[in-house]
Design a protein around this motif. Structure first.
Motif, PDB file in Angstrom:
ATOM      1  N   ASN A  88       3.781  10.969   1.184  1.00 58.50           N
ATOM      2  CA  ASN A  88       3.205   9.900   0.366  1.00 58.50           C
ATOM      3  C   ASN A  88       4.052   9.650  -0.876  1.00 58.50           C
ATOM      4  OD1 ASN A  88       1.018   9.404   2.051  1.00 58.50           O
ATOM      5  ND2 ASN A  88      -0.314  10.866   1.015  1.00 58.50           N
ATOM      6  N   MET A  89       4.517  10.727  -1.504  1.00 59.60           N
ATOM      7  CA  MET A  89       5.367  10.595  -2.683  1.00 59.60           C
ATOM      8  C   MET A  89       6.681   9.910  -2.314  1.00 59.60           C
ATOM      9  SD  MET A  89       4.716  14.350  -4.373  1.00 59.60           S
ATOM     10  CE  MET A  89       5.794  14.112  -5.785  1.00 59.60           C
ATOM     11  N   GLN A  90       7.213  10.257  -1.153  1.00 57.51           N
ATOM     12  CA  GLN A  90       8.447   9.639  -0.682  1.00 57.51           C
ATOM     13  C   GLN A  90       8.262   8.131  -0.524  1.00 57.51           C
ATOM     14  OE1 GLN A  90       9.414  10.570   3.320  1.00 57.51           O
ATOM     15  NE2 GLN A  90      11.485   9.772   3.235  1.00 57.51           N
ATOM     16  N   SER A  91       7.122   7.743   0.036  1.00 59.94           N
ATOM     17  CA  SER A  91       6.858   6.331   0.260  1.00 59.94           C
ATOM     18  C   SER A  91       6.801   5.569  -1.057  1.00 59.94           C
ATOM     19  CB  SER A  91       5.548   6.170   1.037  1.00 59.94           C
ATOM     20  OG  SER A  91       5.341   4.820   1.397  1.00 59.94           O
TER      21      SER A  91
ATOM     22  N   ALA B 121       8.222   6.572  -3.887  1.00 61.08           N
ATOM     23  CA  ALA B 121       9.532   6.672  -4.523  1.00 61.08           C
ATOM     24  C   ALA B 121      10.510   5.650  -3.963  1.00 61.08           C
ATOM     25  CB  ALA B 121      10.089   8.079  -4.355  1.00 61.08           C
ATOM     26  N   GLU B 122      10.388   5.330  -2.689  1.00 64.50           N
ATOM     27  CA  GLU B 122      11.260   4.326  -2.090  1.00 64.50           C
ATOM     28  C   GLU B 122      11.055   2.965  -2.739  1.00 64.50           C
ATOM     29  OE1 GLU B 122      10.179   4.575   1.971  1.00 64.50           O
ATOM     30  OE2 GLU B 122      11.447   6.324   2.402  1.00 64.50           O
ATOM     31  N   LYS B 123       9.878   2.758  -3.287  1.00 69.28           N
ATOM     32  CA  LYS B 123       9.547   1.464  -3.886  1.00 69.28           C
ATOM     33  C   LYS B 123       9.724   1.460  -5.397  1.00 69.28           C
ATOM     34  CE  LYS B 123       5.750  -1.900  -3.886  1.00 69.28           C
ATOM     35  NZ  LYS B 123       4.388  -2.175  -3.386  1.00 69.28           N
ATOM     36  N   TYR B 124       9.341   2.565  -6.048  1.00 68.48           N
ATOM     37  CA  TYR B 124       9.309   2.586  -7.509  1.00 68.48           C
ATOM     38  C   TYR B 124      10.324   3.529  -8.153  1.00 68.48           C
ATOM     39  CZ  TYR B 124       4.859   0.124  -6.965  1.00 68.48           C
ATOM     40  OH  TYR B 124       3.892  -0.781  -6.641  1.00 68.48           O
ATOM     41  N   GLY B 125      10.944   4.404  -7.360  1.00 66.48           N
ATOM     42  CA  GLY B 125      11.863   5.370  -7.935  1.00 66.48           C
ATOM     43  C   GLY B 125      11.279   6.775  -7.902  1.00 66.48           C
ATOM     44  N   PRO B 126      12.142   7.780  -8.114  1.00 67.40           N
ATOM     45  CA  PRO B 126      11.703   9.172  -7.960  1.00 67.40           C
ATOM     46  C   PRO B 126      11.034   9.730  -9.207  1.00 67.40           C
ATOM     47  CG  PRO B 126      14.007   9.123  -8.523  1.00 67.40           C
ATOM     48  CD  PRO B 126      13.572   7.682  -8.454  1.00 67.40           C
ATOM     49  N   SER B 127      10.312  10.796  -9.000  1.00 68.49           N
ATOM     50  CA  SER B 127       9.800  11.621 -10.096  1.00 68.49           C
ATOM     51  C   SER B 127      10.186  13.047  -9.740  1.00 68.49           C
ATOM     52  CB  SER B 127       8.278  11.480 -10.225  1.00 68.49           C
ATOM     53  OG  SER B 127       7.770  12.442 -11.136  1.00 68.49           O
TER      54      SER B 127
ATOM     55  N   LEU C 122       0.810  -1.216   0.000  1.00 69.43           N
ATOM     56  CA  LEU C 122       0.000   0.000   0.000  1.00 69.43           C
ATOM     57  C   LEU C 122       0.847   1.271   0.000  1.00 69.43           C
ATOM     58  CD1 LEU C 122      -2.764  -1.009   2.588  1.00 69.43           C
ATOM     59  CD2 LEU C 122      -2.978  -0.910   0.098  1.00 69.43           C
ATOM     60  N   SER C 123       2.156   1.122   0.191  1.00 71.58           N
ATOM     61  CA  SER C 123       3.091   2.260   0.236  1.00 71.58           C
ATOM     62  C   SER C 123       2.697   3.292   1.287  1.00 71.58           C
ATOM     63  CB  SER C 123       3.187   2.926  -1.143  1.00 71.58           C
ATOM     64  OG  SER C 123       3.800   2.085  -2.077  1.00 71.58           O
TER      65      SER C 123
END
Length: 427
Positions: free
Chosen positions: A387-390, A392-398, A39-40
């Motif tokens: 939320n974005m950080q969570s 990004a830790e899984k899928y990478g940054p934007s 669920l990130s």
């Protein structure tokens, strides 16, 4: 129950210590419970929200009341938003381009619609339409800071009883919803639309010795691709010769605290003209400091050091805010306010899907813009970035989405939102 409730006062230093404890407990749980990873959900939510529920339960049953000194939470908030202002280099803003302007326009429309929805429901339920604004853009798009600023304004200007309590309670609701909803919403979009993501999920080589065999070699010609464990805050991928060391962190912190001090003076002046959150002055000063350095060459604000200061401040603020949430206040929400806030939640889901994700291209940037939008449009920019950080830790940054959400959610939208609130309050 005639017995006096036992009250425990938590000092500001103890509150920071408790924030770190609950954060790392949340991180420990997240690493061991697959559903939380799926669920990130941010570690601050996993560790802090149960703690807040326990304290609220003790308070409701008259067993224990815990009072937090949030002085350092306020400092962390100021520092975090000042780092956002210091990231507002005109050279970097160009990277946001037309998307940044469009995101601001779309978010402004959302703030207007939030007020319109709240006013309509309030009117239909026979209460003053100003309560709809308080449970609209004041508390949701504006968050706790705007609620604290505009609550007394509505009480004195329009004679709305309990305006501050309504706004802060609604903002508390929005903050909880934003933190719980953001990660799962992003996961849904990625899975449902089969979105291509830029990074791979972090694998610990210490526990999985053969994991590195499946990791492709870094592209040394592409700094963004070279980050196997990407950093969501990193604006340095848009810059050259970026390193992070102790001196860089100290230098960045020095710039930030100078901006905080000067910004307090500027905020005091601006509030004689228009009602704005306290951090706006510091953000403006920080942006000026950053751009003078960028264009004059007299000094340089190191992006890597700024990232470290920003990440620590965000983690401390969000976790402290969750720990001290007065969730028991939500129990006493009047029925019309409950209806308005539930309607606002549905509006946010639809708008994040149609107004952010689909409009911005059904790609990973669009996912992050939607998740970030849920955060700042339902409670606070820090929520959206957490939320974005969570994710990004899984899928990478934007990095583009991070820049846009940071500048619009923490900076530009506050000016527009203040105008919208003031204008619609006179209807």
């Amino acid at each position: 129950m005639g017995a006096e409730v036992l009250t425990v006062k938590i000092s500001s230093v103890q509150a920071v210590a408790l924030a770190f404890v609950t954060y790392f407990i949340g991180l420990w749980i997240k690493n061991r419970v697959p559903v939380f990873q799926k669920l990130s959900l941010p570690a601050a939510v996993i560790g802090g929200l149960p703690f807040a529920f326990i304290l609220s339960g003790l308070r409701v049953y008259g067993i224990l009341q815990v009072d937090f000194d949030n002085t350092l939470s306020t400092v962390a908030l100021l520092v975090f938003f000042t780092t956002i202002g210091m990231m507002a280099s005109l050279k970097l803003i160009k990277y946001g381009g037309l998307a940044l302007i469009l995101y601001l326009i779309v978010s402004s429309i959302l703030g207007f619609v939030q007020n319109l929805l709240g006013m309509s429901i309030a009117g239909a339920m026979g209460i003053d339409f100003h309560y709809g604004i308080l449970a609209g853009a004041v508390s949701l798009m504006g968050g706790l800071g705007t609620s604290a600023a505009f609550g007394p304004y509505f009480e004195t200007t329009y004679g709305i009883p309990g305006a501050t309590t309504v706004a802060i309670t609604a903002a508390t609701f929005g903050m909880v919803v934003a933190l719980v909803l953001g990660g799962p919403f992003g996961e849904f979009l990625i899975k449902h639309y089969k979105i291509k993501t830029p990074g791979t999920q972090h694998i610990d080589p210490a526990t999985t010795p053969n994991a590195t065999k499946n990791i492709p070699a870094a592209d040394t010609d592409n700094p963004a691709a070279a980050q196997l464990e990407p950093h969501v805050f990193d604006m340095s991928i848009l810059e050259e010769e970026e390193t992070t060391d102790v001196n860089g962190v100290l230098k960045a912190a020095g710039f930030v605290f100078v901006a905080v001090g000067l910004g307090a003076v500027l905020s005091a002046y601006l509030n004689t003209i228009i009602t704005l959150p306290a951090y706006i002055g510091a953000m403006l000063v920080a942006a000026v400091i950053r751009n003078i350095g960028d264009f004059s060459g007299m000094y340089r604000v190191q992006g890597g050091g700024l990232n470290v200061v920003s990440e620590v401040a965000l983690t401390v603020y969000v976790t402290m805010a969750i720990n001290s949430l007065k969730l028991y206040e939500l129990i006493h929400l009047a029925f019309p306010l409950v209806v308005i806030l539930l309607a606002q939640t549905l509006l946010m889901i639809v708008f994040a899907w149609l107004g952010y994700f689909l409009l911005f291209g059904k790609n990973y940037d669009g996912v992050m813009l939607g998740v970030g939008g849920i955060g700042f449009a339902m409670g606070a920019t820090a929520n959206g970035l957490a939320n974005m950080q969570s994710l990004a830790e899984k899928y990478g940054p934007s990095s583009k989405a991070w820049l846009i959400v940071s500048l619009v959610g923490a900076f530009l939208i506050d000016f527009v939102n203040a105008i919208i609130i003031t204008w619609m309050g006179t209807w």
